[in-house]
Design a protein around this motif. Sequence first.
Motif, PDB file in Angstrom:
ATOM      1  N   LEU A 266      10.693 111.949  76.341  1.00  0.00           N
ATOM      2  CA  LEU A 266      10.940 111.377  75.408  1.00  0.00           C
ATOM      3  C   LEU A 266      11.309 110.488  75.653  1.00  0.00           C
ATOM      4  O   LEU A 266      11.414 109.006  76.078  1.00  0.00           O
ATOM      5  CB  LEU A 266      11.557 111.713  74.236  1.00  0.00           C
ATOM      6  N   LEU A 267      11.832 111.000  76.236  1.00  0.00           N
ATOM      7  CA  LEU A 267      13.647 109.470  77.656  1.00  0.00           C
ATOM      8  C   LEU A 267      12.501 108.598  77.973  1.00  0.00           C
ATOM      9  O   LEU A 267      12.867 107.295  78.345  1.00  0.00           O
ATOM     10  CB  LEU A 267      15.073 110.508  77.992  1.00  0.00           C
ATOM     11  N   ILE A 268      11.597 109.050  79.462  1.00  0.00           N
ATOM     12  CA  ILE A 268      11.459 107.856  79.837  1.00  0.00           C
ATOM     13  C   ILE A 268       9.558 107.800  78.981  1.00  0.00           C
ATOM     14  O   ILE A 268      10.273 106.212  79.876  1.00  0.00           O
ATOM     15  CB  ILE A 268      10.798 108.957  81.461  1.00  0.00           C
ATOM     16  N   ALA A 269       9.360 108.286  78.430  1.00  0.00           N
ATOM     17  CA  ALA A 269       8.297 107.581  77.694  1.00  0.00           C
ATOM     18  C   ALA A 269       8.470 106.614  76.606  1.00  0.00           C
ATOM     19  O   ALA A 269       8.074 105.431  76.176  1.00  0.00           O
ATOM     20  CB  ALA A 269       7.160 108.335  76.863  1.00  0.00           C
TER      21      ALA A 269
ATOM     22  N   PHE B 123      16.832  97.577  70.310  1.00  0.00           N
ATOM     23  CA  PHE B 123      15.601  98.733  69.881  1.00  0.00           C
ATOM     24  C   PHE B 123      15.883  99.644  71.225  1.00  0.00           C
ATOM     25  O   PHE B 123      15.603 100.891  70.539  1.00  0.00           O
ATOM     26  CB  PHE B 123      14.559  98.099  69.906  1.00  0.00           C
ATOM     27  N   ALA B 124      15.502  99.686  71.971  1.00  0.00           N
ATOM     28  CA  ALA B 124      16.369 100.630  73.593  1.00  0.00           C
ATOM     29  C   ALA B 124      17.207 101.543  72.904  1.00  0.00           C
ATOM     30  O   ALA B 124      17.277 102.366  73.631  1.00  0.00           O
ATOM     31  CB  ALA B 124      16.196  99.542  74.801  1.00  0.00           C
ATOM     32  N   THR B 125      18.520 100.887  72.560  1.00  0.00           N
ATOM     33  CA  THR B 125      19.418 101.542  72.226  1.00  0.00           C
ATOM     34  C   THR B 125      19.072 102.293  71.541  1.00  0.00           C
ATOM     35  O   THR B 125      19.370 104.242  71.189  1.00  0.00           O
ATOM     36  CB  THR B 125      20.063 100.699  71.899  1.00  0.00           C
ATOM     37  N   ILE B 126      18.578 102.491  69.877  1.00  0.00           N
ATOM     38  CA  ILE B 126      17.933 103.014  68.627  1.00  0.00           C
ATOM     39  C   ILE B 126      17.163 103.873  69.423  1.00  0.00           C
ATOM     40  O   ILE B 126      17.014 104.911  68.352  1.00  0.00           O
ATOM     41  CB  ILE B 126      17.657 101.782  67.784  1.00  0.00           C
ATOM     42  N   ALA B 127      16.294 103.784  70.321  1.00  0.00           N
ATOM     43  CA  ALA B 127      15.204 104.601  70.531  1.00  0.00           C
ATOM     44  C   ALA B 127      15.725 106.003  71.786  1.00  0.00           C
ATOM     45  O   ALA B 127      15.735 106.928  71.604  1.00  0.00           O
ATOM     46  CB  ALA B 127      14.353 103.746  71.952  1.00  0.00           C
ATOM     47  N   VAL B 128      16.595 105.529  72.610  1.00  0.00           N
ATOM     48  CA  VAL B 128      17.885 106.369  72.931  1.00  0.00           C
ATOM     49  C   VAL B 128      18.445 107.494  71.893  1.00  0.00           C
ATOM     50  O   VAL B 128      18.610 108.427  71.637  1.00  0.00           O
ATOM     51  CB  VAL B 128      18.960 105.887  74.281  1.00  0.00           C
ATOM     52  N   MET B 129      19.009 105.946  70.728  1.00  0.00           N
ATOM     53  CA  MET B 129      20.163 107.308  69.659  1.00  0.00           C
ATOM     54  C   MET B 129      18.861 108.098  68.858  1.00  0.00           C
ATOM     55  O   MET B 129      19.337 109.913  69.166  1.00  0.00           O
ATOM     56  CB  MET B 129      20.241 106.143  68.655  1.00  0.00           C
ATOM     57  N   VAL B 130      17.367 108.008  68.935  1.00  0.00           N
ATOM     58  CA  VAL B 130      16.844 108.680  68.192  1.00  0.00           C
ATOM     59  C   VAL B 130      16.192 109.296  69.310  1.00  0.00           C
ATOM     60  O   VAL B 130      16.117 111.286  68.412  1.00  0.00           O
ATOM     61  CB  VAL B 130      15.168 107.900  67.888  1.00  0.00           C
ATOM     62  N   THR B 131      16.484 109.455  69.954  1.00  0.00           N
ATOM     63  CA  THR B 131      15.722 110.809  71.387  1.00  0.00           C
ATOM     64  C   THR B 131      16.779 111.254  71.641  1.00  0.00           C
ATOM     65  O   THR B 131      16.278 113.086  71.549  1.00  0.00           O
ATOM     66  CB  THR B 131      15.745 109.855  72.681  1.00  0.00           C
ATOM     67  N   LEU B 132      17.612 111.798  71.169  1.00  0.00           N
ATOM     68  CA  LEU B 132      18.787 112.196  71.428  1.00  0.00           C
ATOM     69  C   LEU B 132      19.385 113.052  70.161  1.00  0.00           C
ATOM     70  O   LEU B 132      18.984 114.575  70.442  1.00  0.00           O
ATOM     71  CB  LEU B 132      20.336 111.940  71.458  1.00  0.00           C
ATOM     72  N   VAL B 133      18.538 112.605  69.054  1.00  0.00           N
ATOM     73  CA  VAL B 133      18.802 113.505  67.614  1.00  0.00           C
ATOM     74  C   VAL B 133      17.416 114.277  67.604  1.00  0.00           C
ATOM     75  O   VAL B 133      17.538 115.608  67.163  1.00  0.00           O
ATOM     76  CB  VAL B 133      19.314 112.557  66.655  1.00  0.00           C
ATOM     77  N   TYR B 134      16.382 114.062  68.073  1.00  0.00           N
ATOM     78  CA  TYR B 134      15.340 114.708  68.503  1.00  0.00           C
ATOM     79  C   TYR B 134      15.964 115.539  69.534  1.00  0.00           C
ATOM     80  O   TYR B 134      15.045 117.266  69.151  1.00  0.00           O
ATOM     81  CB  TYR B 134      14.025 114.286  68.427  1.00  0.00           C
TER      82      TYR B 134
END
Length: 495
Positions: free
Chosen positions: A244-247, A82-93
């Motif tokens: 967002l990366l930190i949150a 889930f952390a990997t997906i979160a970073v992935m989504v953050t980079l897209v946004y």
Amino acid sequence: MIDKLSWISVYPEIVLLIMACVIALADLGVKSPRRTQTYLLSLLTLAIVAALQASYAVGGVTVYGFGNMVVSDPMGNWLKCFATIAVMVTLVYGRPYAADRDMLRGGEMFSLSLFGLLGIFVMISGNNFLVIYLGLELLTLSSYALVALRRDNATATEAAMKYFVLGALASGFLLYGLSMMYGATGSLDVNAVFRAINSGQIKHQVLVFGLVFVVSGLAFKLGVVPFHMWIPDVYQGSPTAVTLLIAGAPKLAAFAICIRLLVEGMLPLAIDWQQMLMVLSVGSLLIGNLAAIAQTNLKRMLAFSTISHMGFVLLGLMSGVVNGDVHYAANAYSSSMFYVITYVLTTLASFGVILLLARDGFESEEISDMAGLNERSPLYAGVMAVCLFSLAGIPPMVGFYAKLAVLQALVASGGVFHIGLAVFAVMMSLIGAFYYLRVIKVMYFDKPLTAGTMSAPFDVRAVLSLNGALLLVLGLLPGGLMALCANAVVQMLGT
């Protein structure tokens, strides 16, 4: 000689480390100002690593490696996935935002994000005090650099300095606490520390003294009262993509080290650390919600709301052991895990909309900037409304079920005190609903400050729509994710 199982336990981490180094070197030859090749390579890497972690988690096997210093178990694997997906989504946004602000001159944003994620992996996998601390430092050092990525921006530089000074202080607290526990138990191994404490041979006062510092360090990483001072300043001062990366993903790591240190290492001291967590959670719910009402800056408001949500996570963690009975532990810790995962999912979507609204030379940070969003883009207004309803805990959004799961874990313990805490948490949630609904009112009933529709790249629109839809779908059908969290926690407690 390192055995084969040790390498298998850290295989995804090795892939991530090698690719982070490859991406940092490959970026030197990239000429595109938007860093398209670096971006695509980063997303591909993250997708592969997430798939690896998911396959490990589904396998359901617990593996200890490198002399018991590292553990690969379903709970850790799911959190890492889930952390990997979160970073992935953050980079897209975050990529369009970062490109408009000249933050992609080099590929630092991508490589630092990957190294930060590696730190998260090490924290989650750590079964040894030093390994957990090394992961924590890798994450925080990457975060400091990311906050200061806009070198020409005074606000971001100030936020980075505050974060660095307070982060160093908190790391010192945690390290001192861990050194006290090492001095008392004679081991850095989490399992050996558990056995030493459980033996009853060690003076209770020495253990509690070390425990106070450990809990203080963990409280800072979670951002709960009274160690919350950095959260509003860093959230507001950082470039929104970095906020967002930190949150997002680091909250999963903070939850994991609470489980590793407090539950797996110091469960016999639960009566002591649960009292500490209770004080922290009550303070966080009270100050987080009351302070958020006074905010006009949207990022700062979400920062104070984060403090209150982490208070909810602590409520779950502090209701696992009742009068020495661990019967409620699996239910309590799985409800906290469910809460933190759904909170990160909601945070991704809410900051994704804020990133979308930002334009070149204009930061969409004030609540007034959301005025009339429904007239400009019904889709983005709808996604933001779903996020805010979820954060407020209004059905049928997933935030309602997350709050209900934690409250149910509190009430299930049967203690009058726990039930009183549940009532207090509900009252604080009612206060919290006010500042979330205020933003919805501004979006739907106020006149827009600027005319014209909004545009966004296809990848951002697609991911944001999926993210918003997930909040609703998981709210209507939460059983699958809840069962996943319950199974992972049961297996963690059983090893």
